[in-house]
Enzyme design. Structure first.
Site, short mmCIF file in Angstrom:
data_model
loop_
_atom_site.label_atom_id
_atom_site.label_comp_id
_atom_site.label_asym_id
_atom_site.label_seq_id
_atom_site.Cartn_x
_atom_site.Cartn_y
_atom_site.Cartn_z
N SER A 131 0.84 -1.20 0.00
CA SER A 131 0.00 0.00 0.00
C SER A 131 0.88 1.24 0.00
O SER A 131 1.93 1.27 0.64
CB SER A 131 -0.89 0.04 1.24
OG SER A 131 -1.74 -1.08 1.31
N ASP A 138 2.86 9.08 10.34
CA ASP A 138 1.63 9.68 10.87
C ASP A 138 0.44 9.51 9.93
O ASP A 138 -0.60 10.15 10.11
CB ASP A 138 1.85 11.17 11.14
CG ASP A 138 2.87 11.41 12.24
OD1 ASP A 138 2.87 10.62 13.21
OD2 ASP A 138 3.68 12.34 12.12
N HIS A 139 0.58 8.65 8.94
CA HIS A 139 -0.52 8.42 8.00
C HIS A 139 -1.76 7.94 8.75
O HIS A 139 -1.65 7.14 9.69
CB HIS A 139 -0.11 7.36 6.96
CG HIS A 139 -1.03 7.28 5.78
ND1 HIS A 139 -2.27 6.68 5.85
CD2 HIS A 139 -0.89 7.73 4.50
CE1 HIS A 139 -2.86 6.76 4.67
NE2 HIS A 139 -2.04 7.39 3.84
N LYS A 153 3.93 -3.10 7.14
CA LYS A 153 4.04 -3.51 5.74
C LYS A 153 5.40 -3.13 5.18
O LYS A 153 6.03 -3.90 4.45
CB LYS A 153 2.93 -2.84 4.91
CG LYS A 153 1.55 -3.49 5.05
CD LYS A 153 0.53 -2.77 4.18
CE LYS A 153 -0.86 -3.36 4.27
NZ LYS A 153 -0.98 -4.68 3.67
#
Length: 253
Positions: A131, A138-139, A153
């Site tokens: 992804s 901080d997404h 990931k």
């Protein structure tokens, strides 16, 4: 000439199920098998369990038979957040992960299990569906259930790169449930494509890209982000030269 055995993990997921279906349409080129936990879900989606191995990526013993004699492994597994309860009006929903299915367990340890056993089995190529957003700790996706899913990931992607197995890491933008084959695809690095107005891509186009990566040399040992133009912007010029697309990409995270 014998066909290459391909294993698709996460094959009952929304993108994984498209991948395995497309591979089955190419029986002259691939001998494809799915890998999933739920017999009921397999039957619900595909009608029967034929062509599937039942198992769990957290259980190495269940993975080993599925990887035997595989030429390539396609990983589409991912932890899935669950809503705690419907939010009150005006409130944001809260999410959590099942205790033994957090991103650390599924997206990191589960992928390490797959990579280690693939290497042990002599698999030549791993195509990993990832992804976009992994450069930003901080997404918002990392905040869901405090799971840090993109961080885990990313760690798994680095583990694959360091494994010595040929890899293709495809980090998709926002996934759309729309027909594929109608858009121009754009590749990039380091999440720069997230600056676009609509950094999205149909799942079907991601599935096509995954399958193309199996047989195109330019896809080997590459890691990249991918989104699509809108159908209107594509003006009927959908991407068809996948070797050229892969040639625009580079190795390493």
């Amino acid at each position: 000439m014998s066909t290459a055995k391909i294993l698709v993990t996460g094959a009952t997921g929304r993108t994984g199920s498209i991948v395995i279906g497309k591979l089955w349409e190419q029986k002259n080129n691939f001998q494809a098998f799915g890998f999933a936990r739920s017999k009921e879900k397999i039957k619900e989606i595909f009608g029967s369990t034929e062509g599937f191995y039942l198992g769990d990526i957290r259980d190495q013993d269940s993975l080993k038979p599925a990887l035997k004699d595989c030429e390539a492994l396609i990983i589409t597994t991912s932890a899935v957040p669950q809503m705690k309860q419907p939010p009150q009006e005006g409130e944001r929903p809260e999410f959590t992960y099942p205790e033994n299915a957090t991103p650390e367990i599924i997206d990191y340890q589960g992928q390490i299990n797959q990579i280690d056993l693939a290497k042990e089995a002599g698999v030549n190529h791993i195509v990993l569906m990832g992804s976009m957003g992994g450069t930003n700790e901080d997404h918002p996706l990392n905040k869901l259930g405090n799971g840090n899913i993109l961080i885990w990931k990313r760690k798994a992607e680095q583990y694959l790169i360091d494994s010595g197995i040929d890899y293709t890491i495809i980090r998709a933008g926002g996934l759309l449930n729309e027909p594929g084959g109608k858009r121009q695809l754009l590749v990039g690095k380091n999440d720069t494509l997230l600056n676009r107005e609509s950094p999205t891509i149909p799942r079907e186009d991601v599935a096509t890209l995954i399958i193309q990566a199996l047989s195109i040399p330019e896809a080997r040992n590459k890691a990249f982000d991918v989104v699509s133009e809108s159908e209107a912007m594509s003006q009927g010029k959908a991407t068809t030269d996948f070797a050229a697309l892969f040639s625009q990409t580079t190795s390493g995270l």
